[in-house]
Design a protein around this motif. Structure first.
Motif, PDB file in Angstrom:
ATOM      1  N   THR A 107     102.588  33.030  56.820  1.00 27.79           N
ATOM      2  CA  THR A 107     103.631  32.130  56.337  1.00 27.79           C
ATOM      3  C   THR A 107     104.804  32.080  57.313  1.00 27.79           C
ATOM      4  O   THR A 107     105.346  31.014  57.602  1.00 27.79           O
ATOM      5  CB  THR A 107     104.131  32.590  54.957  1.00 27.79           C
ATOM      6  OG1 THR A 107     103.011  32.887  54.119  1.00 27.79           O
ATOM      7  CG2 THR A 107     104.961  31.515  54.286  1.00 27.79           C
ATOM      8  N   LEU A 152      96.162  31.621  49.585  1.00 25.52           N
ATOM      9  CA  LEU A 152      96.606  31.289  48.234  1.00 25.52           C
ATOM     10  C   LEU A 152      95.422  31.166  47.272  1.00 25.52           C
ATOM     11  O   LEU A 152      95.519  31.540  46.101  1.00 25.52           O
ATOM     12  CB  LEU A 152      97.397  29.978  48.256  1.00 25.52           C
ATOM     13  CG  LEU A 152      98.827  30.054  48.779  1.00 25.52           C
ATOM     14  CD1 LEU A 152      99.411  28.665  48.941  1.00 25.52           C
ATOM     15  CD2 LEU A 152      99.703  30.887  47.847  1.00 25.52           C
ATOM     16  N   LEU A 210     106.463  30.572  50.686  1.00 24.29           N
ATOM     17  CA  LEU A 210     106.128  29.270  51.278  1.00 24.29           C
ATOM     18  C   LEU A 210     107.204  28.234  50.949  1.00 24.29           C
ATOM     19  O   LEU A 210     107.585  27.431  51.812  1.00 24.29           O
ATOM     20  CB  LEU A 210     104.765  28.802  50.764  1.00 24.29           C
ATOM     21  CG  LEU A 210     104.251  27.466  51.308  1.00 24.29           C
ATOM     22  CD1 LEU A 210     104.110  27.517  52.833  1.00 24.29           C
ATOM     23  CD2 LEU A 210     102.915  27.108  50.665  1.00 24.29           C
ATOM     24  N   SER A 211     107.712  28.281  49.725  1.00 27.18           N
ATOM     25  CA  SER A 211     108.791  27.365  49.338  1.00 27.18           C
ATOM     26  C   SER A 211     110.040  27.609  50.179  1.00 27.18           C
ATOM     27  O   SER A 211     110.714  26.662  50.610  1.00 27.18           O
ATOM     28  CB  SER A 211     109.131  27.554  47.857  1.00 27.18           C
ATOM     29  OG  SER A 211     108.016  27.252  47.047  1.00 27.18           O
ATOM     30  N   LYS A 249      99.751  35.714  44.750  1.00 26.18           N
ATOM     31  CA  LYS A 249      99.835  34.259  44.861  1.00 26.18           C
ATOM     32  C   LYS A 249     101.253  33.768  44.537  1.00 26.18           C
ATOM     33  O   LYS A 249     101.787  32.884  45.225  1.00 26.18           O
ATOM     34  CB  LYS A 249      98.828  33.617  43.909  1.00 26.18           C
ATOM     35  CG  LYS A 249      98.604  32.143  44.139  1.00 26.18           C
ATOM     36  CD  LYS A 249      97.472  31.635  43.265  1.00 26.18           C
ATOM     37  CE  LYS A 249      96.142  32.285  43.624  1.00 26.18           C
ATOM     38  NZ  LYS A 249      95.005  31.694  42.871  1.00 26.18           N
ATOM     39  N   ALA A 250     101.871  34.361  43.526  1.00 25.37           N
ATOM     40  CA  ALA A 250     103.231  33.970  43.145  1.00 25.37           C
ATOM     41  C   ALA A 250     104.217  34.293  44.273  1.00 25.37           C
ATOM     42  O   ALA A 250     105.100  33.488  44.587  1.00 25.37           O
ATOM     43  CB  ALA A 250     103.635  34.697  41.865  1.00 25.37           C
ATOM     44  N   LEU A 305     103.663  31.798  47.142  1.00 26.55           N
ATOM     45  CA  LEU A 305     104.215  30.477  46.823  1.00 26.55           C
ATOM     46  C   LEU A 305     105.731  30.468  46.959  1.00 26.55           C
ATOM     47  O   LEU A 305     106.323  29.500  47.439  1.00 26.55           O
ATOM     48  CB  LEU A 305     103.799  30.062  45.408  1.00 26.55           C
ATOM     49  CG  LEU A 305     102.348  29.616  45.243  1.00 26.55           C
ATOM     50  CD1 LEU A 305     102.013  29.432  43.759  1.00 26.55           C
ATOM     51  CD2 LEU A 305     102.093  28.313  46.009  1.00 26.55           C
ATOM     52  N   VAL A 316      96.627  28.314  52.934  1.00 25.04           N
ATOM     53  CA  VAL A 316      95.906  27.740  51.787  1.00 25.04           C
ATOM     54  C   VAL A 316      94.767  28.664  51.364  1.00 25.04           C
ATOM     55  O   VAL A 316      94.576  28.934  50.162  1.00 25.04           O
ATOM     56  CB  VAL A 316      95.363  26.331  52.130  1.00 25.04           C
ATOM     57  CG1 VAL A 316      94.389  25.861  51.050  1.00 25.04           C
ATOM     58  CG2 VAL A 316      96.507  25.344  52.275  1.00 25.04           C
TER      59      VAL A 316
END
Length: 254
Positions: free
Chosen positions: A45, A88, A103-104, A96-97, A100, A85
């Motif tokens: 990431t 994830l 990544l945000s 995963k949380a 994410l 991807v």
């Protein structure tokens, strides 16, 4: 001079592409096992952010005559996006949380830099702003290989620092360092100069410890000495000890 500048850029692109593709073995294992196991998704990431910022910096309306920087990091962005991807898809719910969320954050930082540079800055000011952003995150990424070098020194083993990977880190950093010097671009030269030095240090460590068996821990593994999870992704095998994140082989890129 311009021809030499272009040739070093092409050579740097080739070395960088090798580094981008190095984790393919790791992700083939993840897909086969349908699990991310002990691998960390953070390096992928963060490398995605590095590639996004560097690709943006290389665009003609930001930094003229740096299209090779834009193309190689554009390719890196595509590759790293695929890695993220896949991670994830196969990461557990908790992992995963976190991915994410990270990544945000990465996309928010890139969007912020891009919008500020487009709407508030022009000409040289835009180049300096985007160059600093790309260079800062590139240099920050150098902390990752340092953990591998520390492990090699502690265990006296190069098991988790493959020679080819170290060689291409050196070649990639050196090529882009010279490219930056010839183009008089400190935002390319400085981070990759650090990468060149780092790669050279890895090769020196490899020369010193390549024939040594290393120190083993109670579980029989060299990595158990300092309790660091630091498998090189090119090997495709994580250690089972707790500690720092896995090293990403493309940490040294502009």
């Amino acid at each position: 001079m311009e021809v030499l500048h272009f040739l070093f850029g092409i050579f740097g692109n080739a070395a960088a592409l090798f580094l981008f593709l190095a984790p393919v073995v790791t992700f083939r294992r993840i897909i086969q096992k349908r699990s991310t196991e002990d691998f960390s998704g953070v390096p992928y990431t963060m490398t995605l952010l590095n590639c996004l910022l560097s690709a943006w910096y290389g665009l003609p309306f930001v930094s003229p005559n740096n299209i090779l920087v834009a193309t190689v990091n554009g390719a890196g962005t595509a590759v790293e996006s695929i890695y993220v991807v896949i991670f994830l898809v196969y990461a557990p719910k908790k992992g995963k949380a976190k991915m994410l969320g990270l990544l945000s954050l990465v996309l928010s930082i890139f969007a912020g830099v891009a919008l500020v540079s487009l709407l508030a800055l022009h000409g040289q000011h835009r180049k300096v702003f985007c160059g600093f952003a790309a260079a800062i995150f590139s240099i920050c990424m150098y902390a990752s290989p340092l953990s591998i070098m520390r492990l090699v020194i502690r265990t006296k083993s190069v098991e988790y620092m493959p020679f080819l990977l170290s060689l291409f880190v050196f070649l990639c950093g050196t090529s882009w360092f010279v490219y930056g010097l010839l183009g008089r671009d400190p935002f390319v030269a400085v981070p990759n100069g650090c990468g060149s030095v780092l790669g050279a240090m890895q090769l020196i460590l490899y020369a010193i410890y390549r024939n040594k068996k290393g120190t083993t821990g109670s579980d029989g593994s060299a990595a158990a000495v300092n309790g660091t999870k630091s498998s090189m992704e090119m090997n495709g095998k994580p250690t089972k000890t707790a500690g720092s994140q896995l090293h990403h082989p493309v940490a040294e890129m502009v």
